[in-house]
Design a protein around this motif. Structure first.
Motif, short mmCIF file in Angstrom:
data_model
loop_
_atom_site.label_atom_id
_atom_site.label_comp_id
_atom_site.label_asym_id
_atom_site.label_seq_id
_atom_site.Cartn_x
_atom_site.Cartn_y
_atom_site.Cartn_z
N HIS A 5 5.22 -18.47 -22.41
CA HIS A 5 5.91 -17.21 -22.70
C HIS A 5 7.00 -16.90 -21.68
CE1 HIS A 5 3.96 -16.18 -26.38
NE2 HIS A 5 2.86 -16.67 -25.87
N HIS A 42 -2.07 -15.41 -27.39
CA HIS A 42 -0.88 -16.26 -27.28
C HIS A 42 0.02 -16.04 -28.50
CE1 HIS A 42 1.49 -19.82 -26.24
NE2 HIS A 42 1.37 -20.19 -27.49
N ARG A 49 1.71 -12.67 -28.48
CA ARG A 49 2.85 -12.59 -27.56
C ARG A 49 4.08 -13.23 -28.20
NH1 ARG A 49 0.42 -14.82 -22.04
NH2 ARG A 49 2.32 -14.00 -21.08
N TYR A 50 3.88 -14.34 -28.89
CA TYR A 50 4.98 -14.96 -29.64
C TYR A 50 5.49 -13.99 -30.70
CZ TYR A 50 5.98 -19.96 -28.90
OH TYR A 50 6.45 -21.15 -28.44
#
Length: 198
Positions: A73, A131, A134-135
Motif C-alpha cells: 500500500h 488488504h 485498503r486497495y
C-alpha cells in the motif's frame, strides 16, 4: 538472528529482521511449503526465538502478511501520488506499477490471495480483507476525484480488475500484456463513470 558480541538485544529489530527474512521464503514456497524446522534453519534463528517473538508459525505468517500489505500500500500510494493530480493518470499509474511487478522474476501472484486460498482461518482472512479494503479505498478515492457518481461501485470494479489481472498474470505471465489490457479496461470504466449524463 545472532547478536554480535557487545551489542544489546533489540526485540523489535529482531522481530522485524525475522519478518524481512521470512517474507521472500514464504512467498516463494507458500505458507505451508516450509516447516518450522526448515524455516528456523533458513532464517538462522532457534525455535525458541521464533516462538518468543511470534507465538507460533501462524503468528509469523500473520506478521509477514501484514508487513507485506503495508509495503504494497505504501508502494501503490507513492505511485498514485507521483502520477500527479489527474485521476486518469493516477489510475494508469496503478496498472503501470502492477505491470512492473508482474515482470519481476520472483513474481508469484498476490500474497494475500495466495494466503487466503491456502488458509481459511480467521486471522489470515482478516488480514486479506483489510488488504483489499485498503486497495478499495485507494481506487474509490481515484473514482471520487474523477467525479464518478458512485465512487464505491467504481472502486469495486477497479479492484476486480486489479486482482483479476494479478491472477491472470500469475498463470499467463507478464508477456501476455495483462497489465496493459487491464489498464485499458480500467481507464474506459473511469471515463464512462466520469462522463456527465447527457
Amino acid at each position: 538472528m545472532p547478536v554480535p558480541k557487545g551489542s544489546t538485544i533489540d526485540p523489535a529489530r529482531t522481530r522485524a529482521a525475522i519478518v524481512d527474512a521470512a517474507t521472500p521464503l514464504l512467498y516463494e514456497r507458500g505458507l505451508d511449503g516450509v516447516g518450522v524446522a526448515e524455516l528456523c534453519a533458513r532464517l538462522g534463528v532457534s525455535r525458541e526465538t521464533l516462538y518468543r517473538h511470534f507465538g507460533t508459525k501462524g503468528g509469523l505468517v500473520q506478521a509477514v502478511l501484514q508487513a507485506r500489505s503495508d509495503r504494497v500500500h505504501r508502494w501503490m500510494a507513492a505511485a498514485v501520488t507521483a502520477a500527479g493530480a489527474d485521476p486518469a493518470d493516477q489510475l494508469a499509474a496503478v496498472f503501470d506499477a502492477l505491470g512492473e511487478w508482474y515482470r519481476e522474476p520472483t513474481f508469484r501472484g498476490c500474497a494475500m490471495v495466495n494466503a487466503a486460498a491456502q488458509h481459511h482461518d480467521d486471522p489470515v482472512r482478516a488480514i486479506t480483507a483489510r488488504h483489499l479494503d485498503r486497495y478499495l479505498d485507494l481506487l474509490s478515492g481515484i473514482a471520487a476525484r474523477a467525479g464518478a457518481a458512485d465512487p464505491g461501485a467504481l472502486g469495486r470494479q477497479l479492484l476486480m480488475l486489479v486482482e483479476g489481472a494479478t491472477v491472470v498474470a500469475t498463470h499467463h505471465g507478464a508477456a501476455a500484456g495483462t497489465a496493459e489490457q487491464a489498464r485499458e479496461a480500467a481507464l474506459a470504466l473511469l471515463a464512462a463513470a466520469s462522463r456527465p449524463p447527457g
